[in-house]
Design a protein around this motif. Structure first.
Motif, PDB file in Angstrom:
ATOM      1  N   ASN A   1       3.618  13.775  76.949  1.00 34.97           N
ATOM      2  CA  ASN A   1       3.470  12.564  76.481  1.00 34.97           C
ATOM      3  C   ASN A   1       4.059  12.542  75.061  1.00 34.97           C
ATOM      4  N   LYS A   2       3.770  13.612  74.242  1.00 35.00           N
ATOM      5  CA  LYS A   2       4.034  13.715  72.950  1.00 35.00           C
ATOM      6  C   LYS A   2       3.883  15.039  72.268  1.00 35.00           C
ATOM      7  N   VAL A   3       4.885  15.842  71.897  1.00 35.62           N
ATOM      8  CA  VAL A   3       4.571  17.002  71.263  1.00 35.62           C
ATOM      9  C   VAL A   3       5.156  16.913  69.684  1.00 35.62           C
ATOM     10  N   GLN A   4       4.460  17.171  68.707  1.00 35.55           N
ATOM     11  CA  GLN A   4       4.558  17.285  67.419  1.00 35.55           C
ATOM     12  C   GLN A   4       4.461  18.710  66.696  1.00 35.55           C
ATOM     13  N   ALA A   5       5.713  18.930  65.886  1.00 37.86           N
ATOM     14  CA  ALA A   5       5.856  20.026  65.480  1.00 37.86           C
ATOM     15  C   ALA A   5       5.837  20.079  63.989  1.00 37.86           C
ATOM     16  N   TYR A   6       5.019  20.874  63.357  1.00 40.07           N
ATOM     17  CA  TYR A   6       4.846  20.828  61.880  1.00 40.07           C
ATOM     18  C   TYR A   6       5.214  22.319  61.406  1.00 40.07           C
ATOM     19  N   PHE A   7       6.314  22.459  60.488  1.00 36.29           N
ATOM     20  CA  PHE A   7       6.501  23.552  59.958  1.00 36.29           C
ATOM     21  C   PHE A   7       5.901  23.501  58.390  1.00 36.29           C
ATOM     22  N   VAL A   8       5.342  24.856  58.240  1.00 31.16           N
ATOM     23  CA  VAL A   8       4.496  24.790  57.097  1.00 31.16           C
ATOM     24  C   VAL A   8       4.914  26.150  56.189  1.00 31.16           C
ATOM     25  N   ASP A   9       4.809  26.035  55.073  1.00 30.63           N
ATOM     26  CA  ASP A   9       5.196  27.084  54.180  1.00 30.63           C
ATOM     27  C   ASP A   9       3.885  27.905  54.152  1.00 30.63           C
ATOM     28  N   PRO A  10       3.873  29.080  54.601  1.00 23.72           N
ATOM     29  CA  PRO A  10       2.925  30.219  54.686  1.00 23.72           C
ATOM     30  C   PRO A  10       2.085  30.538  53.291  1.00 23.72           C
ATOM     31  N   ALA A  11       2.801  30.491  52.256  1.00 26.56           N
ATOM     32  CA  ALA A  11       2.271  30.800  50.974  1.00 26.56           C
ATOM     33  C   ALA A  11       1.461  29.639  50.172  1.00 26.56           C
ATOM     34  N   THR A  12       2.093  28.411  50.624  1.00 24.78           N
ATOM     35  CA  THR A  12       1.613  27.210  49.830  1.00 24.78           C
ATOM     36  C   THR A  12       0.869  26.261  50.801  1.00 24.78           C
ATOM     37  N   GLY A  13       1.088  26.400  51.981  1.00 25.31           N
ATOM     38  CA  GLY A  13       0.289  25.471  52.975  1.00 25.31           C
ATOM     39  C   GLY A  13       1.044  24.041  53.172  1.00 25.31           C
ATOM     40  N   LYS A  14       2.032  23.764  52.306  1.00 28.90           N
ATOM     41  CA  LYS A  14       2.631  22.779  52.237  1.00 28.90           C
ATOM     42  C   LYS A  14       3.513  22.554  53.641  1.00 28.90           C
ATOM     43  N   THR A  15       4.045  21.173  54.048  1.00 31.12           N
ATOM     44  CA  THR A  15       4.698  21.085  55.119  1.00 31.12           C
ATOM     45  C   THR A  15       5.998  20.712  54.744  1.00 31.12           C
ATOM     46  N   LEU A  16       6.744  21.634  55.321  1.00 32.94           N
ATOM     47  CA  LEU A  16       8.206  21.552  55.184  1.00 32.94           C
ATOM     48  C   LEU A  16       9.157  20.472  55.803  1.00 32.94           C
ATOM     49  N   HIS A  17       8.648  20.448  57.069  1.00 33.60           N
ATOM     50  CA  HIS A  17       9.363  19.362  57.767  1.00 33.60           C
ATOM     51  C   HIS A  17       8.732  19.303  59.099  1.00 33.60           C
ATOM     52  N   GLN A  18       8.945  18.137  59.783  1.00 34.18           N
ATOM     53  CA  GLN A  18       8.260  18.052  61.173  1.00 34.18           C
ATOM     54  C   GLN A  18       9.210  17.193  61.966  1.00 34.18           C
ATOM     55  N   THR A  19       8.874  17.331  63.395  1.00 36.63           N
ATOM     56  CA  THR A  19       9.518  16.912  64.409  1.00 36.63           C
ATOM     57  C   THR A  19       8.738  16.488  65.608  1.00 36.63           C
ATOM     58  N   ALA A  20       9.268  15.346  66.433  1.00 37.43           N
ATOM     59  CA  ALA A  20       8.459  15.000  67.543  1.00 37.43           C
ATOM     60  C   ALA A  20       9.471  14.940  68.866  1.00 37.43           C
ATOM     61  N   THR A  21       8.911  15.272  69.983  1.00 38.61           N
ATOM     62  CA  THR A  21       9.728  14.983  71.441  1.00 38.61           C
ATOM     63  C   THR A  21       8.738  14.798  72.282  1.00 38.61           C
ATOM     64  N   GLY A  22       9.072  14.367  73.590  1.00 43.05           N
ATOM     65  CA  GLY A  22       8.158  14.073  74.399  1.00 43.05           C
ATOM     66  C   GLY A  22       8.259  12.605  75.381  1.00 43.05           C
ATOM     67  N   LEU A  23       7.640  12.246  76.174  1.00 44.39           N
ATOM     68  CA  LEU A  23       8.145  11.175  76.890  1.00 44.39           C
ATOM     69  C   LEU A  23       8.070   9.789  75.887  1.00 44.39           C
ATOM     70  N   ASP A  24       7.046  10.107  75.048  1.00 44.89           N
ATOM     71  CA  ASP A  24       6.778   8.694  74.000  1.00 44.89           C
ATOM     72  C   ASP A  24       8.088   8.624  73.165  1.00 44.89           C
ATOM     73  N   ILE A  25       8.833   9.569  72.893  1.00 37.14           N
ATOM     74  CA  ILE A  25      10.061   9.539  71.910  1.00 37.14           C
ATOM     75  C   ILE A  25      11.265   9.527  72.847  1.00 37.14           C
ATOM     76  N   PRO A  26      11.983   8.062  72.780  1.00 40.97           N
ATOM     77  CA  PRO A  26      13.148   7.943  73.047  1.00 40.97           C
ATOM     78  C   PRO A  26      14.403   8.957  73.156  1.00 40.97           C
ATOM     79  N   LEU A  27      15.004   9.397  74.247  1.00 39.56           N
ATOM     80  CA  LEU A  27      15.921  10.349  73.995  1.00 39.56           C
ATOM     81  C   LEU A  27      16.826  10.276  72.667  1.00 39.56           C
ATOM     82  N   GLN A  28      17.346   9.203  72.483  1.00 38.90           N
ATOM     83  CA  GLN A  28      18.240   9.188  71.163  1.00 38.90           C
ATOM     84  C   GLN A  28      17.480   9.430  69.911  1.00 38.90           C
ATOM     85  N   ASN A  29      16.135   9.198  69.904  1.00 36.96           N
ATOM     86  CA  ASN A  29      15.478   9.791  68.775  1.00 36.96           C
ATOM     87  C   ASN A  29      15.002  11.247  68.590  1.00 36.96           C
TER      88      ASN A  29
END
Length: 318
Positions: free
Chosen positions: A116-144
């Motif tokens: 249905n949905k896969v969310q990926a969070y990329f985090v800085d190992p040193a600070t624990g802050k989120t660098l960026h994130q992305t999502a895919t899966g059936l709930d996300i339209p192909l163009q997005n």
């Protein structure tokens, strides 16, 4: 050697044995608490689950902060990540690293693709802050999607020597297994294209055969050819051939197409059997085909009313 020396020797050996076990246990604990994955050393198609930790089936953990502070991460084993015929949230984490001296781009191909949905969070190992994130899966339209090839792909980009912590949140209504493979974009795209070209050629051949059978003006042959076509649609759509590639405008109707094809192929198999056995001239068998045809149509219509999890519980869809 005196008795006292024997005792001292045995104590020393036993202490060394305990120290070795403690060292191994500590190393395993560090590995499990800080899973580490060097993408630069992973060949195409390599399975990455063994380099990850997981929290499976805990629907209370929905945010990244909750996942970061959670203490019940486990090393995934066969069967521990499955959640069939029910809604579930699965978390995976690892630390990605690029040990090479140049930038690295990889695709993480996640199977089954019908998540249905896969969310990926990329985090800085040193600070624990989120660098960026992305999502895919059936709930996300192909163009997005970041990678719009119809598959569940998480793109990774790491500079030379860079490390990032990856958290994956997977929402699904049916999760028989999880497979995550590392691929370079070009080989993966070539492999996917070759498979789709083969399916397209096979589809064209079946359509041609059906056209030839139609000109034979033989109902039995026509029903058999139609059954072959519908059975192909059913199997090909398991990989999203129609809704994600040939007819992307139908991407929201993948479940409907698969269920309809499954019901219709079963019905056409019955019809083919009736025609082959010469029972189509008997009223009872004709009425039987009508009744089963109506039932198949009704089951296909259910897909527009109930969700995928309910359909699987009814045994209509695997």
């Amino acid at each position: 050697m005196t008795k006292r020396n024997w005792i001292a020797t045995c104590v020393a050996i036993f202490a060394a044995f305990l120290l070795t076990l403690s060292t191994i246990s500590q190393a395993q604990t560090e590995t499990y608490s800080n899973p580490y994955l060097d993408l630069a050393t992973q060949p195409d198609g390599s399975e990455l689950i063994e380099f990850m930790q997981a929290i499976s089936g805990n629907n209370a953990i929905q945010s990244l902060n909750d996942a970061q502070s959670a203490a019940d991460w486990i090393q995934p084993e066969a069967g521990t990540l499955s959640a069939t015929r029910r809604y579930a949230t699965t978390w995976l984490k690892t630390t990605l690293h690029n040990s090479s001296n140049q930038a690295l781009i990889r695709w993480l191909a996640i199977e089954p693709w019908r998540l249905n949905k896969v969310q990926a969070y990329f985090v800085d190992p040193a600070t624990g802050k989120t660098l960026h994130q992305t999502a895919t899966g059936l709930d996300i339209p192909l163009q997005n999607r970041a990678v719009s090839n119809g598959k569940t792909i998480i793109p990774i980009r790491l500079n030379a020597g860079q490390a990032q912590q990856l958290f994956l949140k997977i929402n699904s209504d049916n999760l028989p297994f999880i497979s995550i493979e590392s691929w370079e974009p070009v080989p993966y795209s070539e492999r996917l294209t070759e498979n789709r070209i083969f399916l397209a050629a096979l589809f064209a051949g079946i359509l041609t055969l059906l056209l030839v059978l139609a000109f034979q003006l033989n109902a039995s042959l026509l029903v058999t050819g139609t059954w072959l076509l519908v059975a192909f649609i059913r199997e090909a759509e398991k990989n999203g051939f129609f809704t994600n590639y040939l007819l992307p405008s139908l991407e929201s109707y993948s479940v409907n197409l698969r269920v309809s094809a499954a019901m219709l192929s079963t019905q056409l198999f019955l019809a083919t059997s009736v025609f082959v056995l010469g029972r189509n001239y008997q009223r009872g068998w004709r009425n039987y085909l009508i009744v089963t045809g109506v039932a198949a149509a009704a089951m296909a219509c259910l897909t527009f009313i109930v969700d995928g999890s309910t359909i699987r519980k009814l045994g209509i869809l695997c």
